[in-house]
Design an enzyme around this catalytic site. Sequence first.
Site, PDB file in Angstrom:
ATOM      1  N   ASP A 681      57.755  33.124  16.530  1.00  0.00           N
ATOM      2  CA  ASP A 681      57.044  32.067  15.830  1.00  0.00           C
ATOM      3  C   ASP A 681      57.616  30.686  16.215  1.00  0.00           C
ATOM      4  O   ASP A 681      56.885  29.749  16.496  1.00  0.00           O
ATOM      5  CB  ASP A 681      57.194  32.330  14.334  1.00  0.00           C
ATOM      6  N   LYS A 685      55.890  27.499  18.450  1.00  0.00           N
ATOM      7  CA  LYS A 685      55.861  26.095  18.041  1.00  0.00           C
ATOM      8  C   LYS A 685      56.412  25.201  19.151  1.00  0.00           C
ATOM      9  O   LYS A 685      55.899  24.112  19.419  1.00  0.00           O
ATOM     10  CB  LYS A 685      56.648  25.898  16.749  1.00  0.00           C
TER      11      LYS A 685
END
Length: 823
Positions: A681, A685
């Site tokens: 995750d 980003k």
Amino acid sequence: MGWIVHKFGGSSVADAECILRVATIIEAETGPRVAVVLSACKGVTDGLLELVALAEQRTDTHLERLAGIRARHAGIADTLLSADGARDYTRTLDADCRDISGILQTVGLIRAAAHNIRDLVAGYGEIWSTRLYARLLIERARRPGAVRWVDAREVIVVEWGALGPAVQWPESESALARHLPASFEGTLVITGFIASNRRGIQTTLGRNGSDFSASIFGALLAAREIVIWTDVDGVLSADPRRVPDAKVIDSLSYSEAMELAYFGAKVIHPQTMAPAIARQIPILIKNSFAATKPGTLICAHPRSALKVKGITTIDAVALVNLEGAGMIGVPGTAQRLFGALRDAGISVILISQGSSEHSICFAIPDAEALAAGEVVQRAFDSELREGQIQQVEVSRECAILAVVGDGMAGSPGIAAKVFGALGDAAVNIRAIAQGASERNISVVIEARHSTRALRAVHARFYLSPHTVSIGLIGPGLVGAALLDQLGSQLQRLKDGANLDLRVRGILSSKRMLLAEGEIDLARWRTVWQAGGRPCDLGVFARHVHAEHLPHAVIIDCSASEEVARHYADWLAAGIHVVTPNKKANSGPLAYYAALKDAARSAGTHYLYEATVGAGLPVVQTLRDLRETGDELRSVEGIFSGTLAYLFNVYDGREPFSTIVRAARQKGYTEPDPRDDLSGTDVARKLIILGREVGVQLELGDVAVESLVPAELATGSVEEFMARLPEFDAHMAARFSEAQAQGQVLRYVGRLDAAGRATVGLVRLDRQHAFANIALTDNVVRFETRRYCDNPLIVQGPGAGPEVTAGGVFGDLLRLCAYLGTKI
Ligand code: ADP
Ligand code: ASP
Ligand code: MG
């Protein structure tokens, strides 16, 4: 005391109740000289013309229809008049009907009606409405002076020519003088629509001609004012049937009213104006159903601050384009072209020629499209054969949109607003024309876009709210919070920013809910629980992208890769996309490029601030740095609220696995904590930020240190949670190592200008900015050419439905601002 002329349209005299209302309006008039021009009762002219058409086809239904029209008038007379009055009225009505059925019988035998027969029959509607009304005024006797019925066929003399009916003023003036003593004071009740020609044969002033009758009488009587009564509050900024938010224009110049009328604002007929303009008689448009409202004043010098007064459309138009190098510098091409059209009786609505003279295009009524194509082919037959003209192209199913206002003259930027509004609403412009008066900008567009175009341009000039059609995907935690936030702000945005946000669809992985108008956000949960149908992304997108609404946006609050795969198509089709879903931006680079391309070429917007740091301004900050010419040296930070929390709390006293378990219970982790601990995750980003500044990163390029022990990478969540304590010792060792040196552990993502990207657990001094954050805070540190000694830091809560939804909402409002809303 001068005359005042009132004209009531068919809608104002539709039935007994309407006619009574019209009587009270006239009885309230205090002047001694009042002329009242009436149309036929609503629909009667159409009905009479239909009788003739039916008789031509020799169907026997016309007598039945005639009886229906008769009964309607007799019924109104019975309601409004005394028994004697009604009997007298019906007697003449019956005599007229007998005449009409005689005429229709003849038409049936000949199987064709000459135009003067059609005129004769059509004109009875006005005779019946005015006779009835005159009797009513006489019986009520509330007006001073006499009431006199005037048959306009005995006064107005016109000759029909190429430009329509031309009033023969000297003849008409002397006819009126013969009819009406100059000293007359009282009320004239005058038939609208009908007139005679010089030979005394009855004719009409054309459809909607009663407006014209009123202004002809206004001129003949040297009236001080003409009042046109209808069923709307005045001339509106657009046709209210297509733009429900259209506003009443308080005042218009004659020329503005003329342009609006010509370009389709049906409320007033363009010819009406000429006699009034010549004598500078003011025209007031008012609503007979709301007589106290101010209405619209049309006069020589109107007072109004608005530059653009109204926007209209003409539907059913065809565009003909004549193109060829042979026309360049050759005089007379236009003359030949338009001469040929004139000879064929085809009237041209709009003409546009590029300065290269390489092509000329013009718009005509669609009904003439085929004829016009043939006429032009024939006129340029030899040039077409010899190749000087390459082609004559006829495009059907077009419409013209016209923006009208005297104030546009000499004021820059109006055209830009028109074209900008159309562009943002994804409406393609086929041709443009602006007269040298600068009072009118007209564009030819595809007919299917006409309502959307009308609404978009109308809104751009703040004549009505900006309407945005919204489809929300994923009504989970973030989606639900967003719907609630939107619901609480809708009214404020409408009042304060003239912005009309309409959530018209909600879709989850299982079902979807579509609303034609909008979903009531105050009770969306109930509606969503109660209904819905099987979900279909194609149907959903088409519904959100409604033809009649200027702007459409899909907000994807899901985390679905499947949904993200549709963004490019949506953006290309003209749908804006706003999302906190990271899947599209961190997927394959080729898809990312396709997304950006689709948005660029379709002029749509793709906004994703909430993909990084939830509501924190991270993406926008980076974009601003880039756009203003700063250079990024590195960006690093704590990008995961979950991992921030875990290491903020972990102080070596309790085992790491216990902290993960507690965090999971509080809902701070994904249902499977491995989704957070794996670091993917965070890597996503980082990729999103990298790509934002032009670093071509793929997920595989990021060196990620996963906190999921390799042994536990597969298997169920329960198994994972059960076995996690086996690795506590390893984490404890790393912690003590750091502690021994006065340091802390933090899970950090880092990207430098060369494109090196790393994600993993690092040791930081206690004084470091990343060491001093609270709970689930995110912190992002930008080091740039400008921000070098003291880097730019953005910090704050970086997870949670409320703040994430707030970030998405912010993007939505940014989108609206791009589309022209002043927020
Ligand atoms: P009447 O029977 O009074 O002659 P019309 O039907 O001829 O009435 O004209 C009034 C209608 O024109 C209105 O009801 C409205 O629907 C339509 N209309 C179209 N464009 C406009 C506009 N720009 N402003 C006002 N009305 C308009
Ligand atoms: N009754 C006529 C028509 O319908 C004239 C008018 O109403 O203005 O065209
Ligand atoms: Mg009318």
